[in-house]
Design a protein around this motif. Structure first.
Motif, PDB file in Angstrom:
ATOM      1  N   TRP A 188      -5.500   7.129  -9.842  1.00  0.00           N
ATOM      2  CA  TRP A 188      -4.409   6.434 -10.230  1.00  0.00           C
ATOM      3  C   TRP A 188      -5.073   4.975 -10.768  1.00  0.00           C
ATOM      4  CZ3 TRP A 188      -1.717   2.033  -7.349  1.00  0.00           C
ATOM      5  CH2 TRP A 188      -0.448   1.497  -8.196  1.00  0.00           C
ATOM      6  N   ALA A 213       1.157   6.488  -6.741  1.00  0.00           N
ATOM      7  CA  ALA A 213      -0.229   7.243  -7.050  1.00  0.00           C
ATOM      8  C   ALA A 213       0.119   8.975  -6.959  1.00  0.00           C
ATOM      9  CB  ALA A 213      -1.335   6.908  -6.248  1.00  0.00           C
ATOM     10  N   ALA A 244      -3.788  -1.625  -3.750  1.00  0.00           N
ATOM     11  CA  ALA A 244      -4.649  -0.270  -4.006  1.00  0.00           C
ATOM     12  C   ALA A 244      -5.965  -0.444  -3.971  1.00  0.00           C
ATOM     13  CB  ALA A 244      -4.020   0.479  -4.836  1.00  0.00           C
ATOM     14  N   ALA A 255       2.102   1.644  -3.462  1.00  0.00           N
ATOM     15  CA  ALA A 255       1.054   1.984  -4.467  1.00  0.00           C
ATOM     16  C   ALA A 255       0.765   3.605  -4.054  1.00  0.00           C
ATOM     17  CB  ALA A 255       0.015   1.224  -4.111  1.00  0.00           C
ATOM     18  N   LEU A 256       0.652   3.958  -2.869  1.00  0.00           N
ATOM     19  CA  LEU A 256       0.590   5.450  -2.544  1.00  0.00           C
ATOM     20  C   LEU A 256       1.622   6.210  -3.360  1.00  0.00           C
ATOM     21  CD1 LEU A 256      -0.564   5.305   1.099  1.00  0.00           C
ATOM     22  CD2 LEU A 256      -1.864   6.292  -0.719  1.00  0.00           C
ATOM     23  N   VAL A 287       0.758  -1.137  -0.037  1.00  0.00           N
ATOM     24  CA  VAL A 287       0.233   0.009   0.122  1.00  0.00           C
ATOM     25  C   VAL A 287       1.080   1.273   0.050  1.00  0.00           C
ATOM     26  CG1 VAL A 287      -1.757   1.378   1.219  1.00  0.00           C
ATOM     27  CG2 VAL A 287      -1.946  -1.247   1.172  1.00  0.00           C
ATOM     28  N   LEU A 334      -5.313   7.704  -5.022  1.00  0.00           N
ATOM     29  CA  LEU A 334      -5.389   6.230  -5.474  1.00  0.00           C
ATOM     30  C   LEU A 334      -6.409   6.025  -6.374  1.00  0.00           C
ATOM     31  CD1 LEU A 334      -4.876   4.238  -1.965  1.00  0.00           C
ATOM     32  CD2 LEU A 334      -3.350   4.259  -3.914  1.00  0.00           C
ATOM     33  N   HIS A 372      -9.282   9.390  -0.515  1.00  0.00           N
ATOM     34  CA  HIS A 372      -8.116   8.817  -1.298  1.00  0.00           C
ATOM     35  C   HIS A 372      -8.133   8.916  -2.640  1.00  0.00           C
ATOM     36  CE1 HIS A 372      -7.695   6.174   2.301  1.00  0.00           C
ATOM     37  NE2 HIS A 372      -8.853   6.323   2.746  1.00  0.00           N
TER      38      HIS A 372
END
Length: 352
Positions: A288, A181, A200, A177-178, A174, A285, A282
């Motif tokens: 993305w 993103a 994500a 991924a952040l 995560v 994310l 979010h």
């Protein structure tokens, strides 16, 4: 990230005690349930493989090397745990070729139990379910309380969280991924890209489900909810009549949550409000995932536990057998019972 941040609250109350899972591979057994009649002829060789402490991708590479084919010629329905004893199907594309000698692929970690020809390759997600045999050892919990909790889980199911293993150690997938993103960029490596996009989507779904567990609506249909059957990927909007559909009570029909992708949520009412609020919280994310071309999909919020049985082989162990739909996590069932601790310890719960 903590377990609570990744998954959310339990539905049935505090853990009843502690236990060890996976002290040995036999403590976590998985059997793929594949409802496909195999013809016995064709250019694809299907293998029923038993793996011990071996992940699916490495098993595929070993089969490819032994068969003398590129790894892209190997197909499987889904990924299975490495630290486990698992049985699953693979298929090898062998047009115009005889069955290869696969003895070099086999050792104490991999055995081929059966092989048969078929006209088509094994598709990802083709398995209908997974059967589990789990043994909890070093169990410190009241048996009467465990029996009562298991009866409750059998009757109402559990929140269909993505298990913490989807997110990597301490939520590392995560975090990665952040990072991507924030830059609205994608990793070049296909397997890394797939892993982070999946993490994500799973994290965002768990956020929505956690909110509905917290307010008690995770197993109740609300007007505007998108309802889905246990084994179906299609869904329909709930009106007032659908909210009292008797199939909800028998764990056949369920409210669903979002697997984020392109477009707005098709939900309405309170469900849409929650999903939009989550998307705003979010936004990087969600944007993305949309830019990566992911389609908006749904996942049921409630996980029915099929054929659940249990017994106590020894005073400090609990063995459970049950069946879950493909893509669902046995560890979220265990989580509603006990905190897991590392083997050899009894006082430090671990994330699973």
């Amino acid at each position: 990230m903590t377990e609570l941040e990744l998954l959310g609250p339990r539905a049935t109350g505090e853990a009843l005690g502690t236990a060890v899972l996976k002290a040995v591979a036999e403590d976590f057994q998985v059997d793929e349930v594949l409802d496909i009649p195999l013809s016995g002829q064709g250019e694809h060789l299907w293998l029923w493989v038993e793996k011990r402490d071996l992940n699916t991708e490495e098993a595929a590479r070993r089969l490819a090397r032994a068969a003398g084919v590129p790894v892209r010629s190997i197909s499987y329905a889904g990924l299975k745990d490495r630290q486990a004893l698992t049985r699953q199907w693979f298929s090898l594309h062998l047009p115009g070729k005889a069955d290869p000698d696969l003895s070099r692929a086999q050792d104490q970690t991999l055995r081929i139990l059966k092989q048969i020809r078929h006209q088509r390759k094994l598709q990802r997600g083709a398995h209908a379910a997974n059967g589990f045999t789990l043994r909890l050892t070093a169990l410190q919990a009241d048996r009467q309380a465990l029996d009562a909790r298991l009866e409750l889980l059998k009757a109402q199911g559990v929140p269909n969280y993505f298990g913490a293993q989807r997110f990597g150690f301490a939520g590392g997938n995560v975090h990665d991924a952040l990072d991507w993103a924030q830059r609205q960029a994608l990793p070049e490596q296909r397997n890394v890209r797939s892993r982070l996009l999946s993490a994500a989507r799973s994290y965002l779904f768990n956020q929505v489900l956690a909110a509905r567990v917290a307010d008690g609506t995770w197993q109740q249909a609300q007007v505007g909810d998108l309802l889905a059957f246990t084994d179906s990927r299609s869904f329909f909007v709930a009106g007032e009549a659908e909210c009292v559909d008797p199939r909800l009570a028998i764990l056949d029909l369920h409210p669903s949550g979002p697997l984020w992708g392109m477009g707005d949520t098709p939900a309405g009412g309170a469900a849409a409000t929650l999903e939009q609020t989550t998307a705003e919280a979010h936004s990087a994310l969600c944007q993305w995932l949309a830019r990566a071309g992911m389609d908006h999909e749904r996942r049921i919020l409630r996980l029915p536990i099929g054929r659940l049985t249990w017994h106590y082989p020894e005073p400090d162990s609990l063995q459970m057998e049950f069946v879950l739909p493909a893509g669902c996590f046995a560890t979220v069932v265990v989580r509603e019972l006990v905190d897991l601790v590392p083997a050899g310890q009894t006082d430090s719960p671990c994330v699973f």
